[in-house]
Design an enzyme around this catalytic site. Structure first.
Site: not given
Ligand code: C5P
Length: 299
Positions: A13, A99, A101-102, A104, A137
């Site tokens: 994301k 930053g 979101g990998g 998550s 996230d």
């Protein structure tokens, strides 16, 4: 390949907007953000097995309880009393930390994949509390597309798709810690009432925003750029190469850039070849329906 194997993309994301509302009493911050799925993705292969095993193509990543993938699987086992296992293989492409979101996203895909493999009769809403306990996230990745994130980020509200085909995501070789980035903001402690009012205003503004015309903003930029000048250099390089706009994603250090045409994006991509320590990805946004389609085996 085992015929029962599930092969799932795990999309990254970016945050089209990120406003930190204020500090809470539980150590978190209330925020108001716009999450956007992008085509950059890891790949997860989930196969039936007696016990729980994680393997990863990148040997720098832990494959024990420090990895959110394992925590997601254990959380699901515990919540639904599952005794079976699974072998999970993770091929990483999304820079971490970055930053984007990998981790998550990986955790959310494991919840969806194992729900299917273990034949757990639970709705997405029922998975939400486990997702939320894994990280702020994680719940977004159960939905994908374009969505508002409020509270810690775990309150997710899908909004109209934001479609952009010619994006670049650039990640310098800088590890920005999320917890430290929040601390560095030195955000004001707000009463619950103040926070609620500010969140409502922000939500109203974003629900009616047209992202073609609304200015993007990320409250982390000033403090992250001050602590990591290399990240600011990424943003200014992308702006110099014609991006409109270019902005930090989450707490960084990745910066995303929007270009008008494939030609301008390609020219920028090529021009950045001189920056050997920057990883760069040509990506497009993924709409909610494209997200659902890509994950139709499990959604
Ligand atoms: O929720 P997650 O585990 O991803 O958050 C990592 C850290 O980032 C938290 O421990 C907290 O310090 C900070 N954070 C925050 N406010 C948020 C999300 C994260 O202060 N909304």
């Amino acid at each position: 390949m085992d015929s029962a194997a599930l092969i799932l993309p795990s999309f990254a994301k970016i945050n089209l907007h990120l406003q930190v509302i204020g500090r809470r009493t539980d150590g978190y911050h209330d925020l108001c953000t716009v999450f956007q799925s992008i085509s950059l993705h890891d790949e997860l292969t989930i196969t039936p097995a007696e016990s729980l095993i994680l393997t990863c193509g990148d040997d720098r990543l832990p494959v024990d309880g420090r990895n959110l993938v394992v925590r997601a699987a254990l959380g699901l086992q515990k919540e639904f009393g599952v005794t079976g296992g699974a072998e999970i293989h993770l091929e990483k492409r999304i820079p971490a930390p970055g930053g984007l979101g990998g981790g998550s996203s990986n955790a959310a895909m494991v919840l969806l994949g194992l729900r299917k493999l273990w034949k757990i009769d639970a709705s997405i809403d029922a998975l939400h509390p486990i997702a939320e306990s894994l990280g702020s996230d994680v719940p977004f990745f159960l939905y994908g597309g374009t969505a508002l994130g409020m509270g810690r980020g775990e309150i997710v509200e899908p909004i109209d798709d934001f479609v952009k085909k010619y994006l670049l995501v650039v990640t310098p070789d800088v590890a920005v810690g999320t917890r430290d980035a929040f601390k560095r903001l030195n955000a004001r402690a707000l009463t619950k009432q103040e926070s609620k009012r500010r969140l409502q205003n922000c939500r109203f503004d974003l629900e009616s925003a047209d992202f073609r015309y609304t200015a993007f903003k990320n409250d982390f930029e000033i403090s992250v750029f001050a602590a990591y000048p290399e990240v600011e250099r990424v943003k200014s390089s992308l702006l110099d190469l014609g991006a409109e706009p270019a902005m930090l994603s989450g707490s960084g250090g990745s910066v995303f850039a929007v270009f008008d045409t494939e030609e301008t994006r390609q020219a920028a991509f090529k021009a950045l070849d001189i920056e050997v320590n920057w990883r760069k990805f040509a990506v497009a946004t993924i709409s909610r329906s494209e997200y659902r389609e890509a994950l139709e085996q499990v959604l």
